[in-house]
Design a protein around this motif. Structure first.
Motif, PDB file in Angstrom:
ATOM      1  N   SER A 306       2.144   5.768   3.357  1.00  0.00           N
ATOM      2  CA  SER A 306       1.222   4.650   3.506  1.00  0.00           C
ATOM      3  C   SER A 306       1.963   3.361   3.860  1.00  0.00           C
ATOM      4  CB  SER A 306       0.448   4.425   2.209  1.00  0.00           C
ATOM      5  OG  SER A 306      -0.360   5.518   1.931  1.00  0.00           O
ATOM      6  N   GLY A 307       3.149   3.231   3.329  1.00  0.00           N
ATOM      7  CA  GLY A 307       3.953   2.061   3.673  1.00  0.00           C
ATOM      8  C   GLY A 307       4.215   2.008   5.167  1.00  0.00           C
ATOM      9  N   PHE A 308       4.646   3.139   5.713  1.00  0.00           N
ATOM     10  CA  PHE A 308       4.881   3.181   7.157  1.00  0.00           C
ATOM     11  C   PHE A 308       3.574   2.978   7.925  1.00  0.00           C
ATOM     12  CE2 PHE A 308       8.764   5.388   5.766  1.00  0.00           C
ATOM     13  CZ  PHE A 308       9.693   4.663   6.486  1.00  0.00           C
ATOM     14  N   GLY A 309       2.539   3.656   7.447  1.00  0.00           N
ATOM     15  CA  GLY A 309       1.247   3.523   8.110  1.00  0.00           C
ATOM     16  C   GLY A 309       0.741   2.105   8.107  1.00  0.00           C
ATOM     17  N   GLY A 310       0.893   1.438   6.980  1.00  0.00           N
ATOM     18  CA  GLY A 310       0.437   0.048   6.884  1.00  0.00           C
ATOM     19  C   GLY A 310       1.182  -0.854   7.844  1.00  0.00           C
ATOM     20  N   ALA A 311       2.500  -0.653   7.899  1.00  0.00           N
ATOM     21  CA  ALA A 311       3.299  -1.460   8.821  1.00  0.00           C
ATOM     22  C   ALA A 311       2.870  -1.190  10.255  1.00  0.00           C
ATOM     23  CB  ALA A 311       4.781  -1.152   8.629  1.00  0.00           C
ATOM     24  N   LEU A 312       2.614   0.077  10.547  1.00  0.00           N
ATOM     25  CA  LEU A 312       2.188   0.440  11.896  1.00  0.00           C
ATOM     26  C   LEU A 312       0.848  -0.211  12.224  1.00  0.00           C
ATOM     27  CD1 LEU A 312       2.821   2.211  14.362  1.00  0.00           C
ATOM     28  CD2 LEU A 312       1.473   4.021  13.323  1.00  0.00           C
ATOM     29  N   PHE A 313      -0.032  -0.241  11.260  1.00  0.00           N
ATOM     30  CA  PHE A 313      -1.344  -0.849  11.484  1.00  0.00           C
ATOM     31  C   PHE A 313      -1.198  -2.324  11.841  1.00  0.00           C
ATOM     32  CE2 PHE A 313      -5.262  -2.908  10.261  1.00  0.00           C
ATOM     33  CZ  PHE A 313      -6.215  -2.043  10.753  1.00  0.00           C
ATOM     34  N   VAL A 314      -0.386  -3.019  11.063  1.00  0.00           N
ATOM     35  CA  VAL A 314      -0.183  -4.440  11.330  1.00  0.00           C
ATOM     36  C   VAL A 314       0.432  -4.637  12.711  1.00  0.00           C
ATOM     37  CG1 VAL A 314       1.046  -6.507  10.569  1.00  0.00           C
ATOM     38  CG2 VAL A 314       0.028  -4.986   8.891  1.00  0.00           C
ATOM     39  N   GLY A 504      -4.257   7.206  -2.268  1.00  0.00           N
ATOM     40  CA  GLY A 504      -4.032   6.870  -0.861  1.00  0.00           C
ATOM     41  C   GLY A 504      -4.713   5.577  -0.465  1.00  0.00           C
ATOM     42  N   ALA A 505      -5.951   5.393  -0.935  1.00  0.00           N
ATOM     43  CA  ALA A 505      -6.680   4.172  -0.591  1.00  0.00           C
ATOM     44  C   ALA A 505      -5.944   2.944  -1.100  1.00  0.00           C
ATOM     45  CB  ALA A 505      -8.085   4.224  -1.185  1.00  0.00           C
ATOM     46  N   ALA A 506      -5.513   3.008  -2.351  1.00  0.00           N
ATOM     47  CA  ALA A 506      -4.802   1.862  -2.925  1.00  0.00           C
ATOM     48  C   ALA A 506      -3.492   1.622  -2.187  1.00  0.00           C
ATOM     49  CB  ALA A 506      -4.547   2.097  -4.406  1.00  0.00           C
ATOM     50  N   ALA A 507      -2.790   2.696  -1.870  1.00  0.00           N
ATOM     51  CA  ALA A 507      -1.471   2.551  -1.258  1.00  0.00           C
ATOM     52  C   ALA A 507      -1.574   1.961   0.141  1.00  0.00           C
ATOM     53  CB  ALA A 507      -0.763   3.899  -1.216  1.00  0.00           C
ATOM     54  N   LEU A 508      -2.476   2.473   0.963  1.00  0.00           N
ATOM     55  CA  LEU A 508      -2.529   1.982   2.338  1.00  0.00           C
ATOM     56  C   LEU A 508      -3.050   0.543   2.393  1.00  0.00           C
ATOM     57  CD1 LEU A 508      -1.857   2.872   5.183  1.00  0.00           C
ATOM     58  CD2 LEU A 508      -4.243   3.423   5.522  1.00  0.00           C
ATOM     59  N   SER A 509      -4.082   0.249   1.615  1.00  0.00           N
ATOM     60  CA  SER A 509      -4.567  -1.135   1.653  1.00  0.00           C
ATOM     61  C   SER A 509      -3.526  -2.075   1.046  1.00  0.00           C
ATOM     62  CB  SER A 509      -5.910  -1.244   0.936  1.00  0.00           C
ATOM     63  OG  SER A 509      -5.859  -0.636  -0.320  1.00  0.00           O
ATOM     64  N   SER A 548       9.394  -4.302   4.100  1.00  0.00           N
ATOM     65  CA  SER A 548      10.678  -4.350   4.793  1.00  0.00           C
ATOM     66  C   SER A 548      10.502  -4.165   6.295  1.00  0.00           C
ATOM     67  CB  SER A 548      11.608  -3.282   4.226  1.00  0.00           C
ATOM     68  OG  SER A 548      11.044  -2.012   4.437  1.00  0.00           O
ATOM     69  N   LEU A 549       9.316  -3.752   6.719  1.00  0.00           N
ATOM     70  CA  LEU A 549       9.117  -3.486   8.147  1.00  0.00           C
ATOM     71  C   LEU A 549       8.317  -4.581   8.849  1.00  0.00           C
ATOM     72  CD1 LEU A 549       8.284   0.311   7.980  1.00  0.00           C
ATOM     73  CD2 LEU A 549      10.405  -0.722   8.771  1.00  0.00           C
ATOM     74  N   GLN A 550       7.262  -5.032   8.232  1.00  0.00           N
ATOM     75  CA  GLN A 550       6.341  -5.939   8.899  1.00  0.00           C
ATOM     76  C   GLN A 550       5.846  -6.984   7.913  1.00  0.00           C
ATOM     77  OE1 GLN A 550       4.730  -6.135  12.044  1.00  0.00           O
ATOM     78  NE2 GLN A 550       6.373  -4.829  12.798  1.00  0.00           N
ATOM     79  N   PRO A 551       5.381  -8.118   8.418  1.00  0.00           N
ATOM     80  CA  PRO A 551       4.699  -9.050   7.523  1.00  0.00           C
ATOM     81  C   PRO A 551       3.335  -8.471   7.150  1.00  0.00           C
ATOM     82  CG  PRO A 551       4.536  -9.828   9.755  1.00  0.00           C
ATOM     83  CD  PRO A 551       5.416  -8.617   9.786  1.00  0.00           C
ATOM     84  N   SER A 552       2.703  -9.090   6.198  1.00  0.00           N
ATOM     85  CA  SER A 552       1.378  -8.608   5.843  1.00  0.00           C
ATOM     86  C   SER A 552       0.408  -8.928   6.974  1.00  0.00           C
ATOM     87  CB  SER A 552       0.901  -9.255   4.556  1.00  0.00           C
ATOM     88  OG  SER A 552       0.351 -10.515   4.819  1.00  0.00           O
TER      89      SER A 552
END
Lengths: 898, 898
Positions: A306-314, A504-509, A548-552
């Motif tokens: 989810s961390g990677f996914g979140g960064a990718l989303f941003v 998963g929901a908590a982690a990705l958001s 570590s990958l992207q800003p929020s």
């Protein structure tokens, strides 16, 4: 905040306080004598006195915080509930339309596609016309506002209306958009409007600091009443909007958010949607053995992924915006047809989700079986709105994803029945894994794309759903892998895929927003806290990776929109403790001295773009006395070179020439320099300015400047060349002698002399004006009319970068002067700080590791456009620079251009 | 924080940075060439390089935050678990003893009473001897430390050991004490020790700001691993210790607390206490219909009653302490026999809880039936330790109170069976209501009394239990009143008294501590969040009531202990926005001017007790240049009057007398003023001191001051005044002429002359000393050796009280100077601010309502004791005041006393 304190604000506060004291004395007191009179006279007087006191008490209570917070909570709960109702109705209408046309697929498709397109286009158009500020999430703007930056038009009624209606339409279209971010904005606007409304009753709502506190509480209310999650709402709003948080605001947030969530849920009960107050997406996981210790690695995997996914989303979201902006042809086309982009995006997304088409692979259509809906969980909001043949709404999707049962075939128990809306996840020609994977992939880019549409919308909910689907996928895989659970003891505890969905929901958001409070939000949403440790572990891991990958997402938008920001200090960047202010400060700064001339001011304004200029005692001592705003310096300069003054000089000239004719009438001029500054300078503040005041006489009669006494001829001509001010200057002369000037906007002077029978002296020619202005520039500056911040924020050279960052974020500064025992040695602004944190080479060559290096390209300095009129004035002087010695003598020829 | 920055710290930081840079350059780089050499030579060299890089990487990681936080979490989880184990063993031992003696009631009583008395007495004695700082909760002290105040010995290993062992014994005694407050303290000490330990590897642990951040995280860990409640722990620690909270610390807290709670619970699983990770006090309330909307008034009643109860508890606790202190005879007696008070209190409490005695009415003994324990809930910690004939431990009490069943007879269903430890609540001759009421009343005063015992103990847990009992009482009453539930529909939802217990526990503990995060803690403790709205409503109401009546327990202790504090701004005190700094500031402040004499310093020190003195340019301009600490001024003064200087003067005298003997050798003196200050003054810092430096030349050869040019004899003597430092000042003279001075601590001068064959001159007689000192006092002060804070915090007159409070709490200030364009006009310290907030009349007569008026009597100013030696020195001068004209000339007679 501190450091922006101007004399004006001070006097304003004083006046305000005096007014309030007067007011307090006014309203209740005049009644007292009559009351007492009545009391001594009538028999029911005690009742009346009592009633009056009650009334007074109530009025006095209106001004109190808790009344405000209760009202805010109430209003927001109503808004949230009404909006939910409207959205549900919209979605129902679409379904009804789609369902009614089931004879013809093409017609169905048309209906399916047109409806959201129309809604989104209307939403985009409506917001564009009414208030373009309502576009987007609103959390980035609130973060900026809570930092102390004033964003115009962001908290007005117009924006409120635009946001509420726009958001309802946008969500009613069924696009993957959320209401959470906009609700933060709506609540803040509501708070701003409410405090303006309540200030009609009490006078305490005008205070700036209080408003900031109330806005912070409002942000919490926004999240709280959106999810019926008071605790998570408070924490989430703190995390996304604040750097430093006052615990006393925390209180206010809790109070208002709880009240709001309570009313929001009570409305549902009253509306017979629910039997009692429960969670929004209630789950029914077993309590005794929620998960096995050996399942934790799977939860950790969810967190990291989810961390990677979140960064990718941003990243994806930002790239889409940047692509749209950079492609000039696209950009130009889109700028012309502003509504085309939203319509196009909606068209694509709704085409892809068309249930008989590709939509069937992503929890879209259920082919045949129309199952009864009685088996739906109670916590479901409006379950009756979901016919079997439909794409699931966001809420239904979440309910199904958090479901207690296992979808994948488990070992022998093959007879599993998909009941009710769970049907949507089953596809006759594929299994649930395929459906989930397709759903996740499609929704991912769709959400990233949809959130770039210029309508009021948030990204939290779509991301939350994607996260839940991903969690469910992992959970189902685990359930398929370990059909009887992992536990080796006698008891068989099956794996609960719904728990994985929650994680998963908590982690990705959490990864997308860089918050950990999403963990609390899921507990409040599901009404179960049994998965607390997996959720916390996953959220923390997801955050660690994403940060570590992207800003929020919100910081990303802040940078895209070029709002002022201060990057966060990352974890473990110890270098910050060793870099110091002296390494990053700007040493070569422009300053204003107490005994400078107007020419110096002009030069300073030309040479720097700083918004605040330091005022020092003298260039030798460099003792910092205060700071003066750039606009103030500009005002000083332009008032010195103003047409009024030129006119007066001309007037003076005429008088001295025609002195014999007017010798019988007394001529006095009164120009109060204080009028131009708006507020009278207070004596206490003037004291330290004594040296300046000695030099420039501040007597009411503005005697002609000593330097220009010899060029009276030019002065006379210049006098009538009115240029900058367009308003007629009234009351320039005294009653003896009144001149009324009207200046045409086109530039040609229009002169009306009242009570003056003499022929008009013609206006000065440009060269003479320049000459006159040159003379004016050589005078010493009179600071008495300027607003000076008497205590700008000071740092010392040894202050560490870490401490500087803390102070800047604590106090919401945008610059600070660096002093050394009173002496000004440098300046640090947000820009330098940002550079230092994001990893530029510092003055001493200490290389700071960039925590957000991947993002640096989109970082741009936010310089402020100068007031162009003033700028032109200086430019003119720069180019037409006239050497002092060229024409010191007066030139009487006033018409001939040189 | 800002405003306490001294030159010394700056240079220290610089040196530190330089050292680190050097270190960084040192450790890895010297190896590089050899590595490369190896690489080119050997074949397994790549592996070695890789290994080296890994090693280096690991070492570099040791300094990072997350390593620290993981270690902290791990250590604290182990400590918490080990302590729980030890406490359980202690309690088991008592029960074993008590159970073994069941033949004789007297013997039973002796065992029952002696055991806790011995443990408590040991705990009190042990802490008293090892570290008295370990006494009590520790949260008040942590709050003070996190405000930036340095409390000595509070974070040492000794205190850690004392607290851990003392707490284990205290809790093992079975007294109504808690481990939560002390755990915050233990975690903080652990963090401090850990960072000192890790600083052996990396150098980044020395930073003050970082330590504060780590302490904030540690507080969260303390609560988190105590209750296995990471979220509640973080929030609770924020609420009780901070006024302003950095969101980046919040992160750290979450990370460490989650890890700690995880390990804490995993240890329980590994120890086979539990099957998997679940909540500590797991409840099993129904999920579908947790409570009826119409039950909410009952919850609100619990909240309001808890608010009053909480305030009463704080009041009672404080009154007991004050009673003990005020009664002089008791106090004197107790001071002599320090262990008597703990022993006495324990004796009383354990006598009253003796199961066969009064204890049977408060969930004490269960008369006859020994029921099987298999029916115990799984979540119970160590259920096997609870035989039927025993008083319930705190944990067991909580488990029973949160129980799912209804104890009171409900309608027809009379056949209810008390199972397992629930037996304890049944009494054959009374009903459960009587038992609960007696339990609540007795526990209430017992807890208030027990928490005043000078052992490490907290009050959270006892209060939590009382609150749960109160909630249960209300719940049982409701269940008796509505046997079939309130709901009027077809479904019968019975009332769940356990839910009321949860609400009561959160409300009462929230009221006592003034926090709302107790709500989160109960969710995490019980593993159910279904009662979120009732809990939130009750907690908020309880807080509203309690906060308007009493300070929180921790603030109460802060005031009792007279730690520096700043009262909170209450809700809705709008007056704060109208009161301004100029209304509350002290206008008549003492200051030091740049051109003052030592005599002025002396006078200033006599006339004020301020810890920081402002340094102004001159008495006329009053431009604030910086602030100087009182101790620095004292040091300046005492160095000027030091025996060394006197000795040097004497030496000089001798030299001038014996000048003919030394005329052939050139005599030069070099006293570097910089040596005495420890660090060289940097040129940039010196510039603003130019006026001072002009007067006091800073050239290597310290030429006599211009003012005292006529007393060249004295000036010459002054030359040898190596001041302040007690170390032998080496390198004072040049190679031609070297003097080595050693000063005996007892005061008598000991002179050692190296390379000088002359006989020692005898010391001066007291009158001559006085005369010499008078001369010294008339010299101008040389500030070059003093540490001056170059940027003390400044406010302007118009700053509102509200803003001032914000800034003081944000930056942890204890004073600020009020300036007006550089001019010093006043000063505000914590004292004035406190006064203004707590409701004294302000300068303008604006009456501020006292939010904590009931508490004002115990408010005392916290003045600091001056260093007595210095004080005596000044006093001597004050009394033996010798007029200047008495003896300006040097006295050659150095032996004869006058």
């Amino acid at each position: 905040m501190y450091g922006r304190y101007t004399q004006d604000l001070g006097t304003f506060a004083k006046d305000e306080a005096a007014r309030l004291r007067l007011q307090e004395g006014d309203t209740p007191r005049p009644r007292r004598p009559s009351e007492l009179l009545e009391y001594t006279q009538g028999r029911c007087a005690p009742c009346r006195v009592c009633a009056l006191q009650c009334q007074r008490f109530l009025i006095s209570k209106v001004g109190e915080d808790w009344v405000f917070l209760i009202l805010l909570g109430l209003v927001m709960a109503l808004v949230s509930w009404a909006m939910d109702f409207a959205i549900a109705t919209c979605l129902q209408a679409q379904k009804w339309m789609y369902g009614g046309l089931d004879t013809n697929v093409l017609l169905q498709y048309m209906a399916w596609v047109t409806y959201p397109t129309v809604l989104i286009t209307f939403s985009a158009g409506f917001t564009q016309i009414l208030a373009p500020q309502a576009v987007g999430s609103g959390i980035p703007e609130m973060k900026t506002i809570l930092r102390g930056v004033v964003l115009k038009e962001y908290l007005t009624l117009k924006t409120f209306v635009a946001k509420v209606i726009g958001l309802t339409c946008a969500l009613g279209s069924g696009m993957p958009l959320g209401k959470e971010g906009p609700f933060v904005h709506i609540a803040s606007m509501c708070a701003a409007l409410l405090s303006r409304f309540l200030s009609l009753f009490g006078g305490f709502y005008e205070n700036e600091a209080r408003n900031i506190e109330m806005l912070a509480a409002a942000c919490a209310v926004g999240v709280g009443c959106c999810f019926a999650a008071p605790i998570g709402g408070v924490l989430f709003s703190i995390e996304v909007t604040s750097t430093f948080f006052a615990v006393r605001n925390y209180w206010r947030g809790f109070f208002a958010a709880t009240f709001s969530a309570f009313i929001f849920r009570v409305l549902a009960v009253w509306n017979k949607d629910e039997e009692t107050i429960t969670a929004l997406f209630k789950t029914r996981f077993r309590l005794d053995f929620p998960f096995d210790l050996q399942e934790l690695p799977a939860f950790a995997v969810i967190g990291i992924a989810s961390g990677f996914g979140g960064a990718l989303f941003v990243y994806l979201n930002r790239k889409i915006v940047q692509f749209m902006r950079r492609q000039k042809t696209i950009n130009r086309f889109l700028m012309k047809k502003r509504l085309l982009f939203p319509a196009l995006v909606t068209l694509i997304i709704s085409t892809l989700t068309f249930p008989p088409g590709f939509g069937q692979f992503m929890a879209g259509q259920v082919p045949a079986i129309g199952v009864a809906h009685q088996s739906l969980p109670q916590g479901l909001h409006k379950p009756q709105l979901t016919p079997a043949h439909q794409q699931l709404t966001q809420k239904d999707t979440l309910v199904t994803l958090f479901d207690n049962q296992t979808w994948a075939k488990q070992g022998i128990s093959d007879e599993f029945e998909y009941l009710g809306i769970l049907e949507a996840w089953r596809h006759p020609r594929s299994n649930v894994f395929v459906t989930l994977v397709v759903f996740i992939l499609m929704k991912f880019w769709m959400s990233a794309l949809a959130t770039t549409i210029p309508v009021p919308c948030g990204a939290f909910m779509p991301v939350f759903v994607i996260g839940a689907a991903f969690g469910r996928l992992v959970g189902e895989s685990m359930a398929a892998w370990f059909p009887d659970g992992i536990h080796t003891d006698s008891n068989i505890y099956r794996i609960v895929p719904g728990g994985y969905a929650v994680v998963g929901a908590a982690a990705l958001s959490g990864a997308v927003t860089h918050t950990v409070s999403t963990a609390v939000i899921v507990f409040e949403l599901t009404g179960q806290i049994s998965h607390i440790l997996p959720v916390m572990i996953a959220v923390i891991l997801a955050n660690a990776v994403a940060q570590s990958l992207q800003p929020s997402l919100y910081d990303s938008i802040i940078r895209i929109k070029k709002l002022p920001y201060l990057p966060e200090l990352g974890w473990g960047h110890h270098e910050k403790y060793n870099v110091r202010v002296e390494d990053i400060m700007v040493r070569d700064i422009r300053y204003v001295t107490l005994n400078c001339k107007y020419r110096d001011l002009q030069q300073v304004l030309h040479s720097t773009k700083m918004k605040n200029l330091p005022l020092v005692e003298s260039a030798e001592s460099m003792i910092l006395l205060g700071s003066i705003e750039r606009t103030q310096v500009g005002a000083l300069l332009s008032s010195q070179l103003s047409p009024q003054r030129r006119l007066l000089a001309l007037r003076q000239k005429v008088l001295s020439e025609d002195g014999h004719r007017l010798s019988d009438s007394t001529i006095r001029f009164q120009i109060s320099t204080e009028t131009s500054s708006g507020t009278p300078a207070r004596p206490a503040l003037r004291k330290p300015l004594k040296p300046a005041l000695k030099r420039v006489p501040s007597s009411p009669a503005d005697s002609p400047p000593a330097g220009s006494a010899d060029h009276s001829g030019i002065a006379l001509k210049n006098l009538f060349c009115a240029n900058a001010s367009t308003e007629p200057t009234e009351g320039v002369g005294n009653p003896d002698f009144s001149i009324r000037l009207g200046v045409r906007r086109t530039g040609g002077p229009l002169l009306t002399l009242v009570g003056m029978p003499y022929p008009l002296p013609c206006p000065m020619a440009p060269p003479q004006i320049l000459e006159w202005e040159e003379q004016q520039l050589d005078q010493l500056v009179d600071f008495s009319s300027a607003k000076i911040d008497p205590a700008p924020f000071q740092l010392v050279e040894h202050t560490s970068l870490h401490k500087t960052h803390t102070i800047f974020s604590l106090l919401g500064l945008d610059h600070a002067f660096v002093t050394s025992i009173g002496r000004l040695v440098g300046m640090v602004s947000l820009k330098e700080l940002r550079k230092a944190i994001e990893g530029s080479l510092t003055g001493k060559g200490v290389k700071v590791r960039p925590p957000l290096a991947s993002f640096r390209d989109s970082t741009a300095s936010t310089t402020e456009a100068d007031t162009t009129a003033l700028r032109q004035l200086w430019d003119r002087h720069q180019h037409h620079h006239m050497p002092r010695e060229a024409g010191p003598g007066g030139d009487d020829d006033d018409d001939t251009p040189r």
